[in-house]
Design a protein around this motif. Structure first.
Motif, PDB file in Angstrom:
ATOM      1  N   THR A   1     -15.090 -65.237 -33.256  1.00 32.47           N
ATOM      2  CA  THR A   1     -15.231 -66.610 -33.749  1.00 32.47           C
ATOM      3  C   THR A   1     -16.385 -66.733 -34.735  1.00 32.47           C
ATOM      4  OG1 THR A   1     -14.374 -67.382 -31.651  1.00 32.47           O
ATOM      5  CG2 THR A   1     -15.492 -69.008 -33.020  1.00 32.47           C
ATOM      6  N   PHE A   2     -16.084 -67.269 -35.923  1.00 39.23           N
ATOM      7  CA  PHE A   2     -17.122 -67.360 -36.961  1.00 39.23           C
ATOM      8  C   PHE A   2     -16.941 -68.615 -37.795  1.00 39.23           C
ATOM      9  CE2 PHE A   2     -13.979 -65.683 -40.026  1.00 39.23           C
ATOM     10  CZ  PHE A   2     -13.142 -64.958 -39.187  1.00 39.23           C
TER      11      PHE A   2
ATOM     12  N   ARG B   1     -20.545 -71.340 -37.787  1.00 37.55           N
ATOM     13  CA  ARG B   1     -21.562 -70.790 -38.686  1.00 37.55           C
ATOM     14  C   ARG B   1     -21.370 -71.330 -40.106  1.00 37.55           C
ATOM     15  NH1 ARG B   1     -24.424 -65.792 -39.984  1.00 37.55           N
ATOM     16  NH2 ARG B   1     -23.818 -64.546 -38.199  1.00 37.55           N
TER      17      ARG B   1
ATOM     18  N   ARG C   1     -27.495 -70.787 -31.444  1.00 34.21           N
ATOM     19  CA  ARG C   1     -27.801 -69.428 -30.974  1.00 34.21           C
ATOM     20  C   ARG C   1     -28.913 -68.828 -31.837  1.00 34.21           C
ATOM     21  NH1 ARG C   1     -23.113 -65.074 -32.166  1.00 34.21           N
ATOM     22  NH2 ARG C   1     -24.740 -63.800 -31.236  1.00 34.21           N
TER      23      ARG C   1
ATOM     24  N   TYR D   1     -28.470 -67.103 -35.359  1.00 39.45           N
ATOM     25  CA  TYR D   1     -28.083 -67.864 -36.545  1.00 39.45           C
ATOM     26  C   TYR D   1     -29.330 -68.365 -37.280  1.00 39.45           C
ATOM     27  CZ  TYR D   1     -23.005 -67.894 -35.653  1.00 39.45           C
ATOM     28  OH  TYR D   1     -21.681 -67.534 -35.496  1.00 39.45           O
TER      29      TYR D   1
ATOM     30  N   ALA E   1     -31.926 -67.774 -27.197  1.00 40.15           N
ATOM     31  CA  ALA E   1     -32.460 -66.409 -27.229  1.00 40.15           C
ATOM     32  C   ALA E   1     -31.432 -65.438 -26.671  1.00 40.15           C
ATOM     33  CB  ALA E   1     -33.766 -66.331 -26.449  1.00 40.15           C
TER      34      ALA E   1
ATOM     35  N   THR F   1      -7.689 -62.653 -33.371  1.00 35.89           N
ATOM     36  CA  THR F   1      -8.109 -61.253 -33.435  1.00 35.89           C
ATOM     37  C   THR F   1      -6.842 -60.423 -33.338  1.00 35.89           C
ATOM     38  OG1 THR F   1     -10.087 -61.849 -32.181  1.00 35.89           O
ATOM     39  CG2 THR F   1      -9.617 -59.499 -32.432  1.00 35.89           C
TER      40      THR F   1
ATOM     41  N   ASN G   1     -13.547 -52.589 -23.491  1.00 41.08           N
ATOM     42  CA  ASN G   1     -14.545 -53.222 -24.361  1.00 41.08           C
ATOM     43  C   ASN G   1     -14.730 -54.696 -24.007  1.00 41.08           C
ATOM     44  OD1 ASN G   1     -14.710 -55.056 -27.044  1.00 41.08           O
ATOM     45  ND2 ASN G   1     -16.128 -53.351 -27.200  1.00 41.08           N
TER      46      ASN G   1
ATOM     47  N   PHE H   1     -18.067 -56.602 -22.197  1.00 41.20           N
ATOM     48  CA  PHE H   1     -18.693 -57.806 -22.734  1.00 41.20           C
ATOM     49  C   PHE H   1     -18.877 -58.860 -21.639  1.00 41.20           C
ATOM     50  CE2 PHE H   1     -17.894 -62.147 -24.192  1.00 41.20           C
ATOM     51  CZ  PHE H   1     -18.970 -62.344 -25.042  1.00 41.20           C
TER      52      PHE H   1
ATOM     53  N   ARG I   1     -21.382 -57.818 -18.925  1.00 39.26           N
ATOM     54  CA  ARG I   1     -22.763 -57.873 -19.394  1.00 39.26           C
ATOM     55  C   ARG I   1     -23.238 -59.319 -19.514  1.00 39.26           C
ATOM     56  NH1 ARG I   1     -23.395 -55.352 -25.094  1.00 39.26           N
ATOM     57  NH2 ARG I   1     -22.989 -57.460 -25.851  1.00 39.26           N
TER      58      ARG I   1
ATOM     59  N   SER J   1     -31.452 -62.211 -23.641  1.00 37.71           N
ATOM     60  CA  SER J   1     -31.408 -60.864 -24.200  1.00 37.71           C
ATOM     61  C   SER J   1     -32.288 -60.682 -25.434  1.00 37.71           C
ATOM     62  CB  SER J   1     -29.965 -60.494 -24.528  1.00 37.71           C
ATOM     63  OG  SER J   1     -29.336 -61.531 -25.262  1.00 37.71           O
ATOM     64  N   LEU J   2     -32.671 -61.775 -26.094  1.00 38.97           N
ATOM     65  CA  LEU J   2     -33.488 -61.619 -27.291  1.00 38.97           C
ATOM     66  C   LEU J   2     -34.988 -61.760 -27.003  1.00 38.97           C
ATOM     67  CD1 LEU J   2     -31.357 -63.538 -29.955  1.00 38.97           C
ATOM     68  CD2 LEU J   2     -31.414 -61.094 -29.481  1.00 38.97           C
TER      69      LEU J   2
ATOM     70  N   ASP K   1     -21.128 -55.247 -30.648  1.00 40.23           N
ATOM     71  CA  ASP K   1     -20.139 -54.375 -30.012  1.00 40.23           C
ATOM     72  C   ASP K   1     -18.956 -55.176 -29.466  1.00 40.23           C
ATOM     73  OD1 ASP K   1     -21.317 -55.666 -27.896  1.00 40.23           O
ATOM     74  OD2 ASP K   1     -21.902 -53.862 -26.806  1.00 40.23           O
ATOM     75  N   SER K   2     -18.791 -56.412 -29.959  1.00 40.49           N
ATOM     76  CA  SER K   2     -17.699 -57.242 -29.438  1.00 40.49           C
ATOM     77  C   SER K   2     -16.362 -56.887 -30.092  1.00 40.49           C
ATOM     78  CB  SER K   2     -18.033 -58.717 -29.627  1.00 40.49           C
ATOM     79  OG  SER K   2     -19.080 -59.079 -28.743  1.00 40.49           O
ATOM     80  N   SER K   3     -15.311 -57.579 -29.654  1.00 40.58           N
ATOM     81  CA  SER K   3     -13.941 -57.115 -29.920  1.00 40.58           C
ATOM     82  C   SER K   3     -13.596 -56.903 -31.398  1.00 40.58           C
ATOM     83  CB  SER K   3     -12.935 -58.069 -29.271  1.00 40.58           C
ATOM     84  OG  SER K   3     -13.354 -59.400 -29.377  1.00 40.58           O
ATOM     85  N   SER K   4     -13.943 -57.846 -32.275  1.00 40.07           N
ATOM     86  CA  SER K   4     -13.540 -57.686 -33.675  1.00 40.07           C
ATOM     87  C   SER K   4     -14.214 -56.467 -34.302  1.00 40.07           C
ATOM     88  CB  SER K   4     -13.882 -58.936 -34.474  1.00 40.07           C
ATOM     89  OG  SER K   4     -13.146 -60.030 -33.993  1.00 40.07           O
TER      90      SER K   4
ATOM     91  N   PRO L   1     -27.590 -53.390 -28.311  1.00 35.27           N
ATOM     92  CA  PRO L   1     -26.277 -54.013 -28.554  1.00 35.27           C
ATOM     93  C   PRO L   1     -26.441 -55.527 -28.549  1.00 35.27           C
ATOM     94  CG  PRO L   1     -26.445 -53.373 -26.255  1.00 35.27           C
ATOM     95  CD  PRO L   1     -27.760 -53.007 -26.903  1.00 35.27           C
ATOM     96  N   VAL L   2     -25.550 -56.220 -29.219  1.00 36.24           N
ATOM     97  CA  VAL L   2     -25.612 -57.678 -29.210  1.00 36.24           C
ATOM     98  C   VAL L   2     -24.194 -58.224 -29.109  1.00 36.24           C
ATOM     99  CG1 VAL L   2     -25.478 -58.027 -31.718  1.00 36.24           C
ATOM    100  CG2 VAL L   2     -26.711 -59.690 -30.327  1.00 36.24           C
ATOM    101  N   CYS L   3     -24.119 -59.400 -28.513  1.00 37.90           N
ATOM    102  CA  CYS L   3     -22.851 -60.088 -28.335  1.00 37.90           C
ATOM    103  C   CYS L   3     -22.397 -60.639 -29.685  1.00 37.90           C
ATOM    104  CB  CYS L   3     -23.194 -61.139 -27.324  1.00 37.90           C
ATOM    105  SG  CYS L   3     -22.324 -62.581 -27.166  1.00 37.90           S
ATOM    106  N   CYS L   4     -21.104 -60.702 -29.905  1.00 38.66           N
ATOM    107  CA  CYS L   4     -20.474 -61.141 -31.163  1.00 38.66           C
ATOM    108  C   CYS L   4     -21.413 -61.929 -32.078  1.00 38.66           C
ATOM    109  CB  CYS L   4     -19.244 -61.998 -30.872  1.00 38.66           C
ATOM    110  SG  CYS L   4     -18.380 -62.515 -32.372  1.00 38.66           S
ATOM    111  N   LEU L   5     -21.644 -61.406 -33.273  1.00 40.13           N
ATOM    112  CA  LEU L   5     -22.596 -62.031 -34.200  1.00 40.13           C
ATOM    113  C   LEU L   5     -21.982 -63.161 -35.011  1.00 40.13           C
ATOM    114  CD1 LEU L   5     -24.627 -58.989 -35.606  1.00 40.13           C
ATOM    115  CD2 LEU L   5     -25.493 -60.866 -34.210  1.00 40.13           C
ATOM    116  N   GLY L   6     -20.701 -63.456 -34.777  1.00 40.79           N
ATOM    117  CA  GLY L   6     -20.073 -64.526 -35.545  1.00 40.79           C
ATOM    118  C   GLY L   6     -19.958 -64.157 -37.017  1.00 40.79           C
TER     119      GLY L   6
END
Lengths: 460, 171
Positions: free
Chosen positions: A117-118, A121, A152, A155, A194, A347, A361, A365, A368, B82-83, B98-101, B135-140
């Motif tokens: 999702t983007f 942003r 978030r 951003y 964060a 996706t 995968n 996610f 975690r 996490s940050l 490391d998310s799906s896309s 690693p980070v969750c989906c960065l959009g």
């Protein structure tokens, strides 16, 4: 930070963009994006005002009847764009106000972290005033005295743009005490997070806003009854709030008509697609646009790739198949197919992709990002990951797939504290339904003695 | 929101940690945005992190004093998000999505290339103290997958070949 930027660095710098030229976007059909520029530069206050900005707030303040805003939103049936699809007008009608009730908070959920999702942003980075205007209207309707944009932490650019836009709005009298002489007070602050996906869950978000660990809260009471610091609080997604100004200015009938006869859901929607397509991207299209049309806009699958499956709106939605591409992508239709519209950003999964590896995968996610508050999620998801890792290596044991079925069922709606675990279960259940043989191929050996259930599952 | 006149004091945490007066001022200003001071907790941790790169143990008590809450509450928040880094990190933090896309668009190759280029895995810092990999969750940034962030900058799509030039920009 003025570092020397090598050409190498700038060449791969990410920029949010809409793949629809300005000439194709119009005020009457593209309420979310018609103002956006082809060069992707920010629409600051001057330009926003030139393009009819803040007219909706002006009209609502002149009208002086906040209940009319709620009525219009209900009639328009603007459904929550964060993924749940709940009617924003209905949510607003349930906010406690009047009597001895203190004025509360209007919170924008800008914690966009749903994999795939983007969209929010783009709205925040290029058109901050539309969101601010939507929030002022939301505040009027819900009698909120203060607003937060829960953004978030990653951003960084959106935070910079929003803060400058808030300063502009304050200076021009659209925020602060006695907004443009109306007697209405409202201001907004950006609250940056964060990390942690769970902050997108509205009650976890409120805990996080209060400076606590982002564990979800029990509902009821719903935030509209008792939210941030015990006051009535409304939490809406960025895209939802960005719909409000046009709905209030042009009315419910106009909004409903935007989707034509494609679907009963009205409005337009930011749809997008990512994965191995020719042109991953984002477009504002009528609600109910089909997956096939969106895929076509993306130029189809990359050369030599064919479509195996797709997620309609993020990692927490169920897998659909190529045969579902002609369905209108609205909340109810997708729901009937055992998935969810979610965020509406597709996706795509190519034919050669192992579904077991992809599920591994996805569950890594969710495991975690679990906040650890309730057991099915905290313990069930890592266990799911363990099983999927074994299956991926061909080292699964007899009974593992049934165990996955069980773990997914135990994470279902109503069995956990919030929607995180059900969100993790939906892609797994649909993957097991559509691609079960792939998982079965990962079973390499009979159940060994060393692999009894380490924790009794379910009936304890 | 609340009328607060920032009045700084010398705030000492445990381990002899001294909170920088400017950081205390930043925390007090942040507190003014909320009904209760605790809400500034995450931002307070970020303030310390901006100065030190991470949140040293001694800072927990100092933040608790500024906010007027218990150190356990601050630590609970510090370890949740996490940050917020509760261990020292390198001068630059590389966050790999490391998310799906990204997973469907070359994440594995990118992550392997990063790890071998830097000689470290997740949670580790290069010997010269320059980079930490996480690693980070989906960065959009899924239309730019695979994506990563270095400090405040987002990049994507990034190919393994881009890495040397990209990392060079972060001395």
């Amino acid at each position: 930070m003025s570092k020397s930027i090598s050409s190498q660095r700038t060449s791969v710098r990410y920029r949010s963009r809409l793949l629809q030229p300005e000439a194709d976007r119009h005020p009457d059909t593209h309420p979310l994006t018609w103002r956006l520029r082809d060069d992707g530069e920010v629409i600051w206050l001057d330009e926003y005002l030139r393009k009819d900005g803040y007219q909706s707030v002006r009209a609502a303040l002149d009208n002086g009847n906040p209940q009319a805003i709620i009525a219009t939103m209900k009639d328009a049936n603007v459904r929550g764009r964060g993924g749940a699809g709940f009617s924003a007008g209905l949510k607003w009608s349930l906010t406690l106000q009047g009597g001895n009730m203190p004025r509360g908070y209007l919170i924008c959920n800008a914690d966009e972290m749903e994999p795939g999702t983007f969209k929010d942003r783009l709205l925040m980075e290029q058109q901050p005033h539309l969101l601010i205007e939507g929030m002022i209207l939301g505040a009027l309707a819900n009698n909120s005295f203060y607003g937060y944009i829960f953004l978030r932490g990653e951003y960084v650019e959106a935070a910079r743009v929003l803060n400058r836009a808030l300063d502009e709005a304050r200076e021009a009298g659209w925020l602060g005490a006695d907004i443009n002489g109306s007697g209405f007070d409202f201001d907004i602050a950006v609250h940056t997070g964060a990390g942690r996906y769970i902050c997108g869950e509205e009650t976890a978000l409120i805990n996080s806003l209060e400076g606590k660990r982002a564990n979800p809260r029990a509902k009821p009471p719903f935030p509209g009854q008792s939210g941030a610091w015990g006051k009535p609080s409304v939490v809406n997604n960025v895209e939802t709030l960005c719909n409000v100004p046009a709905v209030i200015l042009k009315g419910a009938d106009w909004y409903q008509a935007l989707s034509g006869d494609r679907t009963d859901d009205g409005g337009s929607k930011l749809y997008g697609v990512s994965g191995p397509v020719e042109k991953p991207g984002l477009w504002e299209l009528p609600m109910g646009t089909t997956g096939a049309e969106i895929l076509e806009r993306a130029g189809g699958m990359r050369a030599n790739r064919s479509l195996k499956a797709w997620l309609p709106g993020g990692a927490s939605t169920g897998f659909l198949l190529p045969e579902h591409l002609d369905l209108p992508l609205d909340f109810d239709t997708v729901g009937k197919e055992g998935s969810r519209l979610g965020t509406g950003l597709l996706t795509v999964v190519p034919q050669e992709q192992s579904m077991v590896a992809l599920m591994r995968n996805l569950e890594e996610f969710f495991a975690r990002e679990s906040c650890g508050w309730c057991t099915p999620c905290r313990d069930g998801l890592p266990w799911t990951v363990k099983l999927l890792r074994a299956l991926e290596l061909g080292q699964g044991e007899t009974g593992d797939i049934e165990l996955l079925d069980k773990l997914a069922a135990d994470c279902g709606p109503g069995l956990t504290f919030c929607a995180h675990a059900p969100g993790a279960a939906m892609p797994l259940q649909t993957a097991l339904k559509h691609f079960r043989q792939e998982f079965e191929q990962g079973v390499g050996k009979p159940r060994g003695k060393a692999h009894p259930d380490p924790i009794p599952v379910g009936e304890v | 929101m609340m009328a607060t006149t920032p009045q700084t004091h010398q705030i000492i945490g445990t381990d002899g940690f001294e909170l920088h007066p400017a950081d205390e001022t930043a925390m007090l200003e942040e507190m003014a945005h909320y009904e209760q001071p605790q809400a500034a907790c995450i931002e307070a941790l970020k303030v310390v992190q901006r100065r030190h790169g991470w949140v040293p143990d001694g800072a927990i008590g100092a933040i608790a004093k500024v906010l007027g809450i218990g150190p356990a509450s601050v630590e609970g928040v510090a370890t949740f998000y996490s940050l917020i880094f509760r261990q020292p990190v390198g001068r630059h933090v590389v966050l790999v999505c490391d998310s799906s896309s990204c997973f469907l668009s070359g994440f594995d190759e990118l992550k392997q290339a990063l790890a071998s280029h830097l000689g470290i895995d997740y949670g580790q810092t290069t010997e010269d103290g320059r980079f930490t990999l996480l690693p980070v969750c989906c960065l959009g940034a899924c239309d730019g997958a695979p994506a990563l962030m270095i400090d405040n900058d987002t990049y994507g799509p990034v190919s393994p070949d881009d890495l040397p030039g990209l990392l060079e920009g972060y001395p």
